[in-house]
Design a protein around this motif. Structure first.
Motif, PDB file in Angstrom:
ATOM      1  N   ALA B  18      -9.146  -8.702  -8.273  1.00  0.00           N
ATOM      2  CA  ALA B  18      -9.523  -8.410  -9.658  1.00  0.00           C
ATOM      3  C   ALA B  18     -10.954  -7.884  -9.719  1.00  0.00           C
ATOM      4  O   ALA B  18     -11.263  -6.954 -10.471  1.00  0.00           O
ATOM      5  N   SER B  19     -11.821  -8.471  -8.910  1.00  0.00           N
ATOM      6  CA  SER B  19     -13.223  -8.043  -8.896  1.00  0.00           C
ATOM      7  C   SER B  19     -13.341  -6.591  -8.410  1.00  0.00           C
ATOM      8  O   SER B  19     -14.061  -5.780  -8.998  1.00  0.00           O
ATOM      9  N   ASP B  20     -12.616  -6.276  -7.350  1.00  0.00           N
ATOM     10  CA  ASP B  20     -12.661  -4.904  -6.821  1.00  0.00           C
ATOM     11  C   ASP B  20     -12.148  -3.903  -7.852  1.00  0.00           C
ATOM     12  O   ASP B  20     -12.736  -2.831  -8.046  1.00  0.00           O
ATOM     13  N   LEU B  24     -14.147  -0.768  -9.544  1.00  0.00           N
ATOM     14  CA  LEU B  24     -13.668   0.616  -9.443  1.00  0.00           C
ATOM     15  C   LEU B  24     -13.488   1.238 -10.828  1.00  0.00           C
ATOM     16  O   LEU B  24     -13.859   2.392 -11.053  1.00  0.00           O
ATOM     17  N   ARG B  25     -12.946   0.458 -11.760  1.00  0.00           N
ATOM     18  CA  ARG B  25     -12.729   0.993 -13.119  1.00  0.00           C
ATOM     19  C   ARG B  25     -14.058   1.303 -13.800  1.00  0.00           C
ATOM     20  O   ARG B  25     -14.153   2.218 -14.613  1.00  0.00           O
ATOM     21  N   ALA B  26     -15.087   0.550 -13.452  1.00  0.00           N
ATOM     22  CA  ALA B  26     -16.393   0.761 -14.095  1.00  0.00           C
ATOM     23  C   ALA B  26     -17.056   2.061 -13.644  1.00  0.00           C
ATOM     24  O   ALA B  26     -17.903   2.603 -14.356  1.00  0.00           O
ATOM     25  N   ARG B  27     -16.680   2.562 -12.467  1.00  0.00           N
ATOM     26  CA  ARG B  27     -17.370   3.756 -11.935  1.00  0.00           C
ATOM     27  C   ARG B  27     -16.503   4.998 -11.881  1.00  0.00           C
ATOM     28  O   ARG B  27     -17.016   6.121 -11.883  1.00  0.00           O
ATOM     29  N   PRO B  30     -10.037   6.612 -14.710  1.00  0.00           N
ATOM     30  CA  PRO B  30      -8.934   5.633 -14.624  1.00  0.00           C
ATOM     31  C   PRO B  30      -7.885   5.968 -13.568  1.00  0.00           C
ATOM     32  O   PRO B  30      -7.461   5.082 -12.814  1.00  0.00           O
ATOM     33  N   ASP B  31      -7.467   7.224 -13.490  1.00  0.00           N
ATOM     34  CA  ASP B  31      -6.426   7.560 -12.512  1.00  0.00           C
ATOM     35  C   ASP B  31      -6.948   7.441 -11.080  1.00  0.00           C
ATOM     36  O   ASP B  31      -6.241   6.989 -10.171  1.00  0.00           O
ATOM     37  N   VAL B  32      -8.204   7.819 -10.874  1.00  0.00           N
ATOM     38  CA  VAL B  32      -8.802   7.703  -9.541  1.00  0.00           C
ATOM     39  C   VAL B  32      -8.956   6.225  -9.181  1.00  0.00           C
ATOM     40  O   VAL B  32      -8.620   5.807  -8.054  1.00  0.00           O
ATOM     41  N   ALA B  33      -9.413   5.450 -10.137  1.00  0.00           N
ATOM     42  CA  ALA B  33      -9.592   4.011  -9.884  1.00  0.00           C
ATOM     43  C   ALA B  33      -8.262   3.368  -9.520  1.00  0.00           C
ATOM     44  O   ALA B  33      -8.198   2.515  -8.612  1.00  0.00           O
ATOM     45  N   GLN B  34      -7.213   3.794 -10.188  1.00  0.00           N
ATOM     46  CA  GLN B  34      -5.893   3.211  -9.930  1.00  0.00           C
ATOM     47  C   GLN B  34      -5.418   3.532  -8.514  1.00  0.00           C
ATOM     48  O   GLN B  34      -4.923   2.654  -7.795  1.00  0.00           O
ATOM     49  N   GLN B  35      -5.589   4.781  -8.118  1.00  0.00           N
ATOM     50  CA  GLN B  35      -5.134   5.181  -6.773  1.00  0.00           C
ATOM     51  C   GLN B  35      -5.975   4.514  -5.677  1.00  0.00           C
ATOM     52  O   GLN B  35      -5.437   4.080  -4.659  1.00  0.00           O
ATOM     53  N   VAL B  36      -7.258   4.442  -5.923  1.00  0.00           N
ATOM     54  CA  VAL B  36      -8.118   3.789  -4.921  1.00  0.00           C
ATOM     55  C   VAL B  36      -7.789   2.300  -4.847  1.00  0.00           C
ATOM     56  O   VAL B  36      -7.750   1.711  -3.754  1.00  0.00           O
ATOM     57  N   SER B  37      -7.532   1.703  -5.997  1.00  0.00           N
ATOM     58  CA  SER B  37      -7.189   0.270  -6.015  1.00  0.00           C
ATOM     59  C   SER B  37      -5.948   0.005  -5.175  1.00  0.00           C
ATOM     60  O   SER B  37      -5.860  -1.019  -4.470  1.00  0.00           O
ATOM     61  N   ALA B  38      -5.001   0.921  -5.242  1.00  0.00           N
ATOM     62  CA  ALA B  38      -3.769   0.729  -4.461  1.00  0.00           C
ATOM     63  C   ALA B  38      -4.082   0.726  -2.967  1.00  0.00           C
ATOM     64  O   ALA B  38      -3.565  -0.113  -2.212  1.00  0.00           O
ATOM     65  N   VAL B  39      -4.945   1.639  -2.543  1.00  0.00           N
ATOM     66  CA  VAL B  39      -5.317   1.694  -1.117  1.00  0.00           C
ATOM     67  C   VAL B  39      -6.072   0.425  -0.723  1.00  0.00           C
ATOM     68  O   VAL B  39      -5.839  -0.150   0.352  1.00  0.00           O
ATOM     69  N   VAL B  40      -6.945  -0.018  -1.606  1.00  0.00           N
ATOM     70  CA  VAL B  40      -7.739  -1.225  -1.308  1.00  0.00           C
ATOM     71  C   VAL B  40      -6.819  -2.446  -1.203  1.00  0.00           C
ATOM     72  O   VAL B  40      -6.994  -3.298  -0.320  1.00  0.00           O
ATOM     73  N   ALA B  46      -3.561  -6.113   4.692  1.00  0.00           N
ATOM     74  CA  ALA B  46      -3.495  -5.941   6.147  1.00  0.00           C
ATOM     75  C   ALA B  46      -4.648  -6.657   6.850  1.00  0.00           C
ATOM     76  O   ALA B  46      -4.763  -6.598   8.081  1.00  0.00           O
ATOM     77  N   GLY B  47      -5.488  -7.294   6.077  1.00  0.00           N
ATOM     78  CA  GLY B  47      -6.603  -8.028   6.679  1.00  0.00           C
ATOM     79  C   GLY B  47      -7.773  -7.151   7.082  1.00  0.00           C
ATOM     80  O   GLY B  47      -8.612  -7.551   7.903  1.00  0.00           O
ATOM     81  N   LEU B  48      -7.852  -5.943   6.517  1.00  0.00           N
ATOM     82  CA  LEU B  48      -8.964  -5.037   6.842  1.00  0.00           C
ATOM     83  C   LEU B  48     -10.104  -5.204   5.846  1.00  0.00           C
ATOM     84  O   LEU B  48      -9.872  -5.637   4.700  1.00  0.00           O
ATOM     85  N   PRO B  49     -11.304  -4.880   6.259  1.00  0.00           N
ATOM     86  CA  PRO B  49     -12.429  -4.951   5.313  1.00  0.00           C
ATOM     87  C   PRO B  49     -12.233  -3.924   4.188  1.00  0.00           C
ATOM     88  O   PRO B  49     -11.842  -2.779   4.451  1.00  0.00           O
ATOM     89  N   THR B  50     -12.500  -4.338   2.974  1.00  0.00           N
ATOM     90  CA  THR B  50     -12.256  -3.451   1.828  1.00  0.00           C
ATOM     91  C   THR B  50     -13.547  -2.877   1.223  1.00  0.00           C
ATOM     92  O   THR B  50     -13.496  -1.840   0.553  1.00  0.00           O
ATOM     93  N   ASP B  51     -14.644  -3.536   1.449  1.00  0.00           N
ATOM     94  CA  ASP B  51     -15.907  -3.017   0.880  1.00  0.00           C
ATOM     95  C   ASP B  51     -16.199  -1.570   1.309  1.00  0.00           C
ATOM     96  O   ASP B  51     -16.661  -0.770   0.491  1.00  0.00           O
ATOM     97  N   PRO B  52     -15.952  -1.212   2.583  1.00  0.00           N
ATOM     98  CA  PRO B  52     -16.216   0.189   2.965  1.00  0.00           C
ATOM     99  C   PRO B  52     -15.374   1.187   2.182  1.00  0.00           C
ATOM    100  O   PRO B  52     -15.812   2.317   1.942  1.00  0.00           O
ATOM    101  N   LEU B  53     -14.173   0.776   1.783  1.00  0.00           N
ATOM    102  CA  LEU B  53     -13.312   1.688   1.021  1.00  0.00           C
ATOM    103  C   LEU B  53     -13.879   1.907  -0.380  1.00  0.00           C
ATOM    104  O   LEU B  53     -13.907   3.038  -0.880  1.00  0.00           O
ATOM    105  N   ILE B  54     -14.310   0.829  -0.989  1.00  0.00           N
ATOM    106  CA  ILE B  54     -14.890   0.956  -2.340  1.00  0.00           C
ATOM    107  C   ILE B  54     -16.187   1.764  -2.268  1.00  0.00           C
ATOM    108  O   ILE B  54     -16.443   2.626  -3.118  1.00  0.00           O
ATOM    109  N   ALA B  55     -16.976   1.486  -1.236  1.00  0.00           N
ATOM    110  CA  ALA B  55     -18.229   2.229  -1.084  1.00  0.00           C
ATOM    111  C   ALA B  55     -17.957   3.716  -0.896  1.00  0.00           C
ATOM    112  O   ALA B  55     -18.676   4.564  -1.422  1.00  0.00           O
ATOM    113  N   ARG B  56     -16.902   4.036  -0.142  1.00  0.00           N
ATOM    114  CA  ARG B  56     -16.563   5.438   0.082  1.00  0.00           C
ATOM    115  C   ARG B  56     -16.188   6.117  -1.231  1.00  0.00           C
ATOM    116  O   ARG B  56     -16.588   7.251  -1.498  1.00  0.00           O
ATOM    117  N   ALA B  57     -15.447   5.408  -2.062  1.00  0.00           N
ATOM    118  CA  ALA B  57     -15.067   5.981  -3.363  1.00  0.00           C
ATOM    119  C   ALA B  57     -16.301   6.211  -4.228  1.00  0.00           C
ATOM    120  O   ALA B  57     -16.446   7.260  -4.878  1.00  0.00           O
TER     121      ALA B  57
END
Lengths: 217, 212
Positions: B18-20, B24-27, B30-40, B46-57
């Protein structure tokens, strides 16, 4: 100090005329009297104050002698052209040295890219980091990176007030962070003193900083 | 008790998600945030780090990338994180996985990461991977950079030694040296200067510790 002309009011008129004549005579350029010069040199040689050509100068024995040479007035003959050339070399050389060492100082500021678990300033959550950038002509500079959500306005650097250096102190959480400098809100530039991130996903390189906490990486 | 633990873990997982999504929605649009959220979400599952994905977006948004560019970049990053973990081993730290993903995105083959792990068993690989990426970014061919870093690591180069090697190569390239040639010369010189035993003796304890 009293001006000599203040005293002229106490003199008789003929005295003032005499003074003016003396001054004018003193200022008048005269040809060198070669015979007089030879007489003076001969007298000085007799008193030991002048060294004849080819003769070693007399030195006082002991430390005071050679120290005395350094602290006494010494005649120095210079050709103006050589003196100007030496001055030019000195100025160019000092300018080059100044620029070289100033640049080194700018780029060698530790950017905490080297993990140092023993650093007393390191905490469990991060370490203090100093960012420094030389940005001639920039009116504002900021840092954007993983640590501030890549907000190009959120973390401005401070102009040092002299030259074109910008500086920023931050405490960053431990880990690997990518970042870039942002000049005047639009120009993205990697840190010249830090390792580069290899990928250019959005058209430009970023820099990488590895921050070590107390627990190490 | 175990059920309570699972419940707490599930609650923390949901809170992170929810925090992620809120970030994402704040920056992002909406459609981009939704797609990125799905990847995150997939990465987190899968147990992968997610902060780098948000930072990349966020980086893409700040640099003015379009929606497709931002989402595509986040997807590539997620794929690289998974591949880096596969190459470096499941016990790798999040920082190693992030650094390894950066190397893979730069074109470093996955087997170079695996060879680096073998060359430095039980040691952290973040700095070797950062040096590897830096060399590639400065124009050193990927195969040359990989061989250089793996060779130096296998010979016992500490993190500080690798950073010094990087600086020497950087200086040579800045002075007009060819990237590949400069890399080879510097690494060969370092190998000649530093007997392997003394390098191992000089290695700090932090570099010999076991990866948790």
């Amino acid at each position: 100090m009293t001006d000599a002309r203040d005293d002229d009011t106490r003199h008789e008129p003929h005295d003032r005329d005499f003074d003016e004549q003396v001054r004018a005579d003193y200022l008048l350029a005269r040809p060198i009297d070669a015979a007089a010069r030879e007489r003076v040199l001969a007298q000085l040689a007799e008193t030991g104050d002048v060294v004849a050509k080819g003769e070693e100068p007399k030195r006082a024995s002991g430390t005071s002698g050679w120290l005395g040479w350094w602290f006494s007035a010494q005649p120095i003959a210079l050709r103006p052209a050589w003196a100007l050339a030496a001055l030019a070399v000195l100025l160019v050389g000092s300018g080059w040295l100044g620029a070289r060492f100033a640049t080194k100082a700018r780029v060698s500021v530790p950017v905490a890219s080297v993990p140092d678990a023993a650093s007393p300033a390191a905490t469990a959550t991060g370490s203090p980091v100093t960012f420094v950038l030389r940005a001639p002509g920039a009116t504002r500079v900021s840092v954007a990176g993983d640590f501030n959500n890549w907000d190009a306005e959120a973390t401005p650097m401070t102009h040092t007030g002299t030259g074109d250096l910008w500086i920023l102190n931050l405490t960053l959480p431990r880990g690997v962070h990518r970042y870039s400098f942002v000049l005047d809100g639009s120009e993205w530039r990697p840190d010249p003193s830090a390792p580069l991130a290899a990928d250019e996903t959005f058209g430009g390189h970023n820099s990488v900083i590895v921050v070590n906490g107390a627990n190490g990486l | 008790m175990a059920a309570l633990g699972l419940l707490a873990a599930g609650a923390a997982f949901a809170a992170d998600e929810a925090s992620d999504e809120a970030r994402l929605r704040a920056r992002l649009a909406p459609d981009v945030a939704q797609q990125v959220s799905a990847v995150v979400r997939e990465a987190r599952a899968a147990g992968l780090p997610t902060d780098p994905l948000i930072a990349r977006a966020f980086e893409g948004a700040s640099r003015g990338a379009d929606a497709a560019g931002v989402v595509g970049s986040v997807r590539r990053q997620a794929g690289a994180l998974g591949a880096a973990r596969g190459a470096l081993g499941a016990a790798s730290t999040a920082d190693e996985i992030v650094a390894g993903a950066s190397a893979l995105l730069a074109g470093v083959p996955a087997d170079s990461l695996a060879r680096l792990r073998v060359a430095r068993p039980g040691a952290n690989l973040v700095i070797p991977l950062v040096v590897l990426c830096d060399l590639v970014a400065r124009g050193v061919p990927v195969n040359v950079a990989s061989v250089a870093v793996v060779t130096a690591a296998r010979a016992g180069a500490t993190d500080n030694a690798l950073l010094r090697i990087r600086e020497r190569i950087h200086t040579r390239i800045e002075n007009g040296g060819a990237p590949a040639g400069s890399t080879g010369e510097v690494v060969r010189q370092w190998l000649q200067e530093s007997p392997a035993k003394s390098r191992r003796d000089a290695a700090p304890n932090s570099e010999r510790k076991k990866v948790p």
